[in-house]
Design a protein around this motif. Structure first.
Motif, PDB file in Angstrom:
ATOM      1  N   UNK A 231       0.839  -1.193   0.000  1.00  0.00           N
ATOM      2  CA  UNK A 231       0.000   0.000   0.000  1.00  0.00           C
ATOM      3  C   UNK A 231       0.875   1.245   0.000  1.00  0.00           C
ATOM      4  N   UNK A 232       0.345   2.320  -0.573  1.00  0.00           N
ATOM      5  CA  UNK A 232       1.075   3.579  -0.647  1.00  0.00           C
ATOM      6  C   UNK A 232       0.404   4.490  -1.650  1.00  0.00           C
ATOM      7  N   UNK A 233       1.214   5.244  -2.393  1.00  0.00           N
ATOM      8  CA  UNK A 233       0.658   6.060  -3.475  1.00  0.00           C
ATOM      9  C   UNK A 233       1.328   5.686  -4.786  1.00  0.00           C
ATOM     10  N   UNK A 234       0.627   5.987  -5.873  1.00  0.00           N
ATOM     11  CA  UNK A 234       1.117   5.621  -7.195  1.00  0.00           C
ATOM     12  C   UNK A 234       0.659   6.623  -8.235  1.00  0.00           C
ATOM     13  N   UNK A 235       1.416   6.719  -9.329  1.00  0.00           N
ATOM     14  CA  UNK A 235       0.963   7.349 -10.565  1.00  0.00           C
ATOM     15  C   UNK A 235       0.974   6.230 -11.596  1.00  0.00           C
ATOM     16  N   UNK A 236      -0.210   5.823 -12.047  1.00  0.00           N
ATOM     17  CA  UNK A 236      -0.342   4.612 -12.863  1.00  0.00           C
ATOM     18  C   UNK A 236      -1.431   4.814 -13.916  1.00  0.00           C
ATOM     19  N   UNK A 237      -1.093   5.424 -15.052  1.00  0.00           N
ATOM     20  CA  UNK A 237      -2.108   5.689 -16.077  1.00  0.00           C
ATOM     21  C   UNK A 237      -2.737   4.439 -16.671  1.00  0.00           C
ATOM     22  N   UNK A 238      -2.013   3.323 -16.674  1.00  0.00           N
ATOM     23  CA  UNK A 238      -2.560   2.102 -17.242  1.00  0.00           C
ATOM     24  C   UNK A 238      -3.739   1.566 -16.468  1.00  0.00           C
ATOM     25  N   UNK A 239      -3.768   1.787 -15.166  1.00  0.00           N
ATOM     26  CA  UNK A 239      -4.872   1.311 -14.333  1.00  0.00           C
ATOM     27  C   UNK A 239      -5.920   2.398 -14.134  1.00  0.00           C
ATOM     28  N   UNK A 240      -5.467   3.640 -13.902  1.00  0.00           N
ATOM     29  CA  UNK A 240      -6.389   4.705 -13.501  1.00  0.00           C
ATOM     30  C   UNK A 240      -6.737   5.687 -14.616  1.00  0.00           C
ATOM     31  N   UNK A 241      -6.033   5.630 -15.737  1.00  0.00           N
ATOM     32  CA  UNK A 241      -6.398   6.452 -16.876  1.00  0.00           C
ATOM     33  C   UNK A 241      -5.890   7.873 -16.848  1.00  0.00           C
TER      34      UNK A 241
END
Length: 427
Positions: A231-241
């Motif tokens: 758990x934490x934070x992410x920048x993930x365009x593939x999952x969240x768009x």
């Protein structure tokens, strides 16, 4: 806004572009009945969406454009898991780990909050779930892969310099294909909990199929077939768009994400109990270089009586838990804990290297106010007392691209980590 061309649950302009690309690829492959394959694909996507987007008791339109659905607690995705069909929800842990004294550094930072909470709240007896858009699934490599980390299969064993309380030693560990890490590792004991205050940033992500995280990870098993809770934070365009910073949770079972596991509630497994936190939702504010610093305080711990692994934000918000039934080794204990950052890209350890950043995008040597950090690092064992690990090792498998080191200030060790990716040091 592009003109919609499908029916009731129609697709927008971006969806049309994707489908046209699908048609082109199908024709290029010499498939005659391309239209039938597209229709079949859409049927499968709609079926998956129906599983992910449950009927809501209430829906909240967030100011950032997302929709948060308040779902009946007993109708959440977790209970689709074959091991949880007859599961009885534990609304709160039987054991609550003690809180810790606030440090000088922590008192100078502020906690973040989720954007959607400014637009409303979910009633008791429901849990908030971020509504998934069709375009996100259409962009996935496959329906089965959507929401899962790409499996970091081992590429080779390599040498790296570990720093342990100021002393250096050489350690051999396995680099993972398409993945670069800068972490603090502890291993060799039986762990039933870990915590840390993770400094929040919004690093650059070069491509839609890449992502960056700052997280706490509890593991068990060998590097090629491990189980993990993260758990934490992410920048993930593939999952969240998009490229917003989001709070996430993740888990995988016995195969290091080859065929199991997912972010947030994108597959059955995690049992959510809180009506306050939407997994995968955007968080704000973001830290500013030489300006205000913000963090999320996270705790993962095992209830010693029910063996559920609880996820907690701050000192009091129990978000939910991973039941022991879905795990093998982690149904009992964890054998290692990691704090730090991770970048996924097919262009790590290559020239040119990806420019996807980790942490704040600055190297850890820039320290507080510029580099990303995790403070209040602690582990929990069966003494049920939070403690700093006896043995910890900062590890970075591309130290010219992303690095990590532990720094002691005011008697409190802090992990600094991150880097810009491609740069003059990392061509």
């Amino acid at each position: 806004m592009g003109k919609r061309f499908w029916t009731k649950n129609g697709l927008g302009y971006n969806d049309k572009v994707i489908l046209l690309a699908m048609v082109f690829m199908i024709l290029m492959d010499g498939v005659v009945d391309g239209e039938s394959l597209i229709k079949q694909k859409l049927l499968e996507v709609n079926k998956r969406l129906k599983l992910l987007n449950r009927p809501a008791v209430k829906s909240i339109q967030s100011e950032d454009g997302e929709i948060i659905d308040c779902i009946d607690l007993f109708k959440q995705p977790a209970f689709d898991h074959p091991m949880l069909k007859n599961h009885t929800i534990q609304m709160k842990p039987t054991y609550d780990p003690p809180t810790m004294r606030t440090t000088k550094q922590e008192s100078s930072t502020k906690l973040v909050s989720q954007v959607w909470r400014r637009s409303g709240s979910c009633p008791q007896g429901t849990i908030p779930i971020r509504r998934i858009r069709k375009i996100n699934i259409l962009k996935a490599n496959s329906l089965e892969d959507y929401g899962r980390k790409r499996s970091p299969a081992s590429s080779r064993a390599s040498s790296s310099t570990r720093t342990m309380r100021g002393a250096s030693q050489t350690n051999h560990f396995n680099q993972k294909a398409n993945q670069s890490v800068a972490i603090l590792l502890t291993e060799g004991y039986n762990y039933i909990g870990a915590k840390g205050d993770i400094n929040v940033w919004n690093p650059y992500v070069e491509s839609d199929d890449e992502y960056t995280t700052a997280q706490i990870c509890i593991k068990d098993g060998p590097y090629y077939d491990f189980e993990s809770i993260e758990s934490g934070w992410t920048v993930n365009p593939g999952v969240y768009g998009d490229r917003r910073t989001r709070f996430f949770s993740y888990w995988t079972v016995t195969d290091a994400s080859k065929k199991t596991g997912c972010f947030d509630l994108l597959c059955p497994g995690f049992v959510q109990t809180s009506n306050e936190i939407a997994l995968g939702s955007a968080i704000e504010p973001i830290s500013v270089t030489a300006g205000p610093q913000y963090h999320i305080a996270l705790t993962i711990f095992k209830d010693p009586y029910t063996r559920n692994w609880w996820l907690q934000m701050g000192n009091d918000i129990k978000i939910g838990y991973w039941p022991p039934d879905i795990f093998s080794g982690l149904s009992h204990i964890a054998s290692s804990v990691e704090w730090g950052g991770q970048v996924y890209s097919t262009n790590v350890r290559k020239i040119p290297h990806t420019s996807t950043a980790m942490g704040s995008g600055e190297f850890p040597a820039f320290m507080y106010g510029s580099a990303c950090y995790i403070g209040h690092i602690r582990i929990l064992d069966y003494s049920l007392t939070w403690k700093y690990p006896s043995w910890v090792y900062p590890l970075a498998d591309e130290y010219n691209c992303y690095n990590a080191f532990s720094w002691i200030e005011d008697t409190e060790p802090t992990l600094y980590f991150g880097g810009p990716g491609r740069s003059f040091k990392c061509p």
